[in-house]
Design a protein around this motif. Structure first.
Motif, PDB file in Angstrom:
ATOM      1  N   SER A   1      -6.709 -22.126   2.515  1.00  0.00           N
ATOM      2  CA  SER A   1      -7.360 -21.747   1.263  1.00  0.00           C
ATOM      3  C   SER A   1      -7.230 -20.249   0.949  1.00  0.00           C
ATOM      4  CB  SER A   1      -8.841 -22.116   1.332  1.00  0.00           C
ATOM      5  OG  SER A   1      -9.455 -21.391   2.391  1.00  0.00           O
ATOM      6  N   ALA A   2      -6.437 -19.526   1.736  1.00  0.00           N
ATOM      7  CA  ALA A   2      -6.335 -18.071   1.556  1.00  0.00           C
ATOM      8  C   ALA A   2      -5.686 -17.710   0.227  1.00  0.00           C
ATOM      9  CB  ALA A   2      -5.542 -17.467   2.703  1.00  0.00           C
ATOM     10  N   GLU A   3      -6.200 -16.659  -0.372  1.00  0.00           N
ATOM     11  CA  GLU A   3      -5.622 -16.106  -1.597  1.00  0.00           C
ATOM     12  C   GLU A   3      -5.249 -14.656  -1.330  1.00  0.00           C
ATOM     13  OE1 GLU A   3      -7.979 -16.677  -5.080  1.00  0.00           O
ATOM     14  OE2 GLU A   3      -8.484 -18.745  -4.561  1.00  0.00           O
ATOM     15  N   LEU A   4      -4.226 -14.182  -2.013  1.00  0.00           N
ATOM     16  CA  LEU A   4      -3.821 -12.789  -1.840  1.00  0.00           C
ATOM     17  C   LEU A   4      -4.937 -11.856  -2.282  1.00  0.00           C
ATOM     18  CD1 LEU A   4      -0.118 -12.804  -3.108  1.00  0.00           C
ATOM     19  CD2 LEU A   4      -0.951 -12.813  -0.758  1.00  0.00           C
ATOM     20  N   ASP A   5      -5.180 -10.830  -1.469  1.00  0.00           N
ATOM     21  CA  ASP A   5      -6.215  -9.843  -1.760  1.00  0.00           C
ATOM     22  C   ASP A   5      -5.601  -8.458  -1.599  1.00  0.00           C
ATOM     23  OD1 ASP A   5      -8.462  -8.248  -2.014  1.00  0.00           O
ATOM     24  OD2 ASP A   5      -9.283  -8.797  -0.056  1.00  0.00           O
ATOM     25  N   SER A   6      -4.937  -8.008  -2.627  1.00  0.00           N
ATOM     26  CA  SER A   6      -4.261  -6.717  -2.569  1.00  0.00           C
ATOM     27  C   SER A   6      -5.245  -5.568  -2.392  1.00  0.00           C
ATOM     28  CB  SER A   6      -3.428  -6.508  -3.833  1.00  0.00           C
ATOM     29  OG  SER A   6      -2.690  -5.320  -3.742  1.00  0.00           O
ATOM     30  N   ALA A   7      -6.411  -5.662  -3.019  1.00  0.00           N
ATOM     31  CA  ALA A   7      -7.394  -4.574  -2.955  1.00  0.00           C
ATOM     32  C   ALA A   7      -7.920  -4.366  -1.537  1.00  0.00           C
ATOM     33  CB  ALA A   7      -8.554  -4.869  -3.904  1.00  0.00           C
ATOM     34  N   GLY A   8      -7.970  -5.419  -0.730  1.00  0.00           N
ATOM     35  CA  GLY A   8      -8.506  -5.311   0.627  1.00  0.00           C
ATOM     36  C   GLY A   8      -7.484  -4.945   1.681  1.00  0.00           C
ATOM     37  N   ALA A   9      -6.212  -4.870   1.318  1.00  0.00           N
ATOM     38  CA  ALA A   9      -5.145  -4.603   2.280  1.00  0.00           C
ATOM     39  C   ALA A   9      -5.025  -3.113   2.587  1.00  0.00           C
ATOM     40  CB  ALA A   9      -3.824  -5.132   1.741  1.00  0.00           C
ATOM     41  N   ASP A  10      -4.526  -2.822   3.768  1.00  0.00           N
ATOM     42  CA  ASP A  10      -4.310  -1.436   4.215  1.00  0.00           C
ATOM     43  C   ASP A  10      -2.974  -0.903   3.692  1.00  0.00           C
ATOM     44  OD1 ASP A  10      -6.685  -0.991   5.758  1.00  0.00           O
ATOM     45  OD2 ASP A  10      -5.865  -2.306   7.309  1.00  0.00           O
ATOM     46  N   HIS A  11      -2.852  -0.762   2.378  1.00  0.00           N
ATOM     47  CA  HIS A  11      -1.604  -0.290   1.770  1.00  0.00           C
ATOM     48  C   HIS A  11      -1.289   1.159   2.124  1.00  0.00           C
ATOM     49  CE1 HIS A  11      -0.876  -3.782  -0.750  1.00  0.00           C
ATOM     50  NE2 HIS A  11      -2.132  -3.756  -1.132  1.00  0.00           N
ATOM     51  N   ASP A  12      -2.305   1.956   2.359  1.00  0.00           N
ATOM     52  CA  ASP A  12      -2.095   3.384   2.577  1.00  0.00           C
ATOM     53  C   ASP A  12      -1.736   3.745   4.012  1.00  0.00           C
ATOM     54  OD1 ASP A  12      -2.604   3.903  -0.100  1.00  0.00           O
ATOM     55  OD2 ASP A  12      -4.751   4.150   0.234  1.00  0.00           O
ATOM     56  N   SER A  13      -1.736   2.772   4.895  1.00  0.00           N
ATOM     57  CA  SER A  13      -1.403   3.040   6.284  1.00  0.00           C
ATOM     58  C   SER A  13       0.098   3.285   6.434  1.00  0.00           C
ATOM     59  CB  SER A  13      -1.805   1.850   7.159  1.00  0.00           C
ATOM     60  OG  SER A  13      -1.278   2.004   8.461  1.00  0.00           O
ATOM     61  N   LEU A  14       0.469   4.277   7.230  1.00  0.00           N
ATOM     62  CA  LEU A  14       1.884   4.510   7.513  1.00  0.00           C
ATOM     63  C   LEU A  14       2.478   3.355   8.310  1.00  0.00           C
ATOM     64  CD1 LEU A  14       2.031   8.333   8.291  1.00  0.00           C
ATOM     65  CD2 LEU A  14       2.976   7.125   6.321  1.00  0.00           C
ATOM     66  N   TRP A  15       1.626   2.569   8.955  1.00  0.00           N
ATOM     67  CA  TRP A  15       2.105   1.402   9.694  1.00  0.00           C
ATOM     68  C   TRP A  15       2.564   0.298   8.746  1.00  0.00           C
ATOM     69  CZ3 TRP A  15       3.130   1.609  14.675  1.00  0.00           C
ATOM     70  CH2 TRP A  15       2.469   2.548  15.476  1.00  0.00           C
ATOM     71  N   THR A  16       1.901   0.142   7.619  1.00  0.00           N
ATOM     72  CA  THR A  16       2.271  -0.928   6.698  1.00  0.00           C
ATOM     73  C   THR A  16       3.223  -0.453   5.603  1.00  0.00           C
ATOM     74  OG1 THR A  16       0.274  -0.528   5.381  1.00  0.00           O
ATOM     75  CG2 THR A  16       0.167  -2.266   7.059  1.00  0.00           C
ATOM     76  N   THR A  17       3.193   0.825   5.294  1.00  0.00           N
ATOM     77  CA  THR A  17       4.083   1.371   4.268  1.00  0.00           C
ATOM     78  C   THR A  17       4.672   2.688   4.760  1.00  0.00           C
ATOM     79  OG1 THR A  17       2.568   0.405   2.640  1.00  0.00           O
ATOM     80  CG2 THR A  17       4.290   1.823   1.785  1.00  0.00           C
ATOM     81  N   PRO A  18       5.618   2.598   5.723  1.00  0.00           N
ATOM     82  CA  PRO A  18       6.255   3.827   6.193  1.00  0.00           C
ATOM     83  C   PRO A  18       7.104   4.439   5.084  1.00  0.00           C
ATOM     84  CG  PRO A  18       7.341   1.921   7.137  1.00  0.00           C
ATOM     85  CD  PRO A  18       6.155   1.413   6.375  1.00  0.00           C
ATOM     86  N   PRO A  19       7.468   5.720   5.219  1.00  0.00           N
ATOM     87  CA  PRO A  19       8.232   6.394   4.157  1.00  0.00           C
ATOM     88  C   PRO A  19       9.481   5.624   3.701  1.00  0.00           C
ATOM     89  CG  PRO A  19       7.500   7.994   5.760  1.00  0.00           C
ATOM     90  CD  PRO A  19       7.119   6.633   6.301  1.00  0.00           C
ATOM     91  N   ILE A  20      10.175   4.976   4.605  1.00  0.00           N
ATOM     92  CA  ILE A  20      11.384   4.237   4.239  1.00  0.00           C
ATOM     93  C   ILE A  20      11.089   3.074   3.293  1.00  0.00           C
ATOM     94  CG2 ILE A  20      11.361   2.641   6.193  1.00  0.00           C
ATOM     95  CD1 ILE A  20      14.413   2.956   6.348  1.00  0.00           C
ATOM     96  N   MET A  21       9.840   2.616   3.282  1.00  0.00           N
ATOM     97  CA  MET A  21       9.455   1.458   2.466  1.00  0.00           C
ATOM     98  C   MET A  21       8.800   1.852   1.145  1.00  0.00           C
ATOM     99  SD  MET A  21      10.520  -1.134   4.173  1.00  0.00           S
ATOM    100  CE  MET A  21       9.637  -2.522   3.497  1.00  0.00           C
ATOM    101  N   LYS A  22       8.678   3.135   0.871  1.00  0.00           N
ATOM    102  CA  LYS A  22       8.090   3.590  -0.402  1.00  0.00           C
ATOM    103  C   LYS A  22       9.006   3.191  -1.549  1.00  0.00           C
ATOM    104  CE  LYS A  22       4.566   6.031   1.267  1.00  0.00           C
ATOM    105  NZ  LYS A  22       3.198   5.739   1.022  1.00  0.00           N
ATOM    106  N   ARG A  23       8.410   2.809  -2.640  1.00  0.00           N
ATOM    107  CA  ARG A  23       9.184   2.365  -3.795  1.00  0.00           C
ATOM    108  C   ARG A  23       9.613   3.503  -4.715  1.00  0.00           C
ATOM    109  NH1 ARG A  23       5.118  -1.374  -3.207  1.00  0.00           N
ATOM    110  NH2 ARG A  23       3.871  -0.415  -4.812  1.00  0.00           N
ATOM    111  N   ASP A  24       9.115   4.680  -4.506  1.00  0.00           N
ATOM    112  CA  ASP A  24       9.478   5.784  -5.416  1.00  0.00           C
ATOM    113  C   ASP A  24      10.578   6.637  -4.857  1.00  0.00           C
ATOM    114  OD1 ASP A  24       7.599   6.418  -3.446  1.00  0.00           O
ATOM    115  OD2 ASP A  24       6.810   8.106  -4.556  1.00  0.00           O
TER     116      ASP A  24
END
Length: 171
Positions: free
Chosen positions: A148-171
């Motif tokens: 029953s899980a739904e995506l919860d973008s607001a609750g995710a650790d987007h700002d962590s370098l572990w989940t979004t290292p510099p190589i994965m930045k979209r800009d």
């Protein structure tokens, strides 16, 4: 039937026949084959499939196949230093565990083995941890989402370098 006729016949196959029967194996580039094999054995409890070692015509070992418990496909560790350097910080593999209890057991295992890893993190649909291999390839270990899980973008650790290292930045 000529080769050209066989090619034409193959191209004419109906879409329903164009399916796959599975995933054969995955391949990861490494800069030091021995160090990477040792790390995957220690960190992910992998076992080497020695009968599948890849050697060039001169007999030089250039790849090893490993089996990670719980996975049906093998992982090929391929000696390719330039490709390994290019994947530093990239996260192409996400392994799955049943639940948060199992994820925490992996955290305990990695701690006991002295393997560097992220803290427990929140994703958009569960929890995860990130484990960099010796070349910086980020392997994620993720909880299986509830039915029953739904995506919860607001609750995710987007700002962590572990989940979004510099190589994965979209800009």
């Amino acid at each position: 039937m000529s080769k050209a006729q066989a090619t034409t016949a193959a191209l004419a196959a109906p879409p329903s026949q164009l399916t796959f029967s599975g995933l054969h194996h995955l391949k990861v580039p490494v800069s030091d084959l021995d160090a990477s094999v040792a790390w995957y054995e220690k960190a992910l409890r992998a076992t080497v499939q020695g009968d599948l070692d890849h050697r060039d015509p001169e007999g030089n070992l250039f790849a090893r196949m490993i089996q990670i418990p719980g996975l049906e496909v093998l992982l090929e560790l391929r000696l390719a230093p330039k490709a390994a350097a290019a994947t530093d910080g990239y996260d192409p593999i996400t392994l799955q565990v049943d639940d948060l209890t199992h994820l925490r057991q992996w955290l305990d295992h990695l701690d006991a083995a002295g393997v560097r890893h992220s803290p427990e993190l929140r994703s958009m649909i569960g929890f995860l941890l990130v484990v960099p291999d010796p070349d910086g390839l980020m392997i994620r270990i993720h909880t299986k989402p509830a039915a029953s899980a739904e995506l919860d973008s607001a609750g995710a650790d987007h700002d962590s370098l572990w989940t979004t290292p510099p190589i994965m930045k979209r800009d």
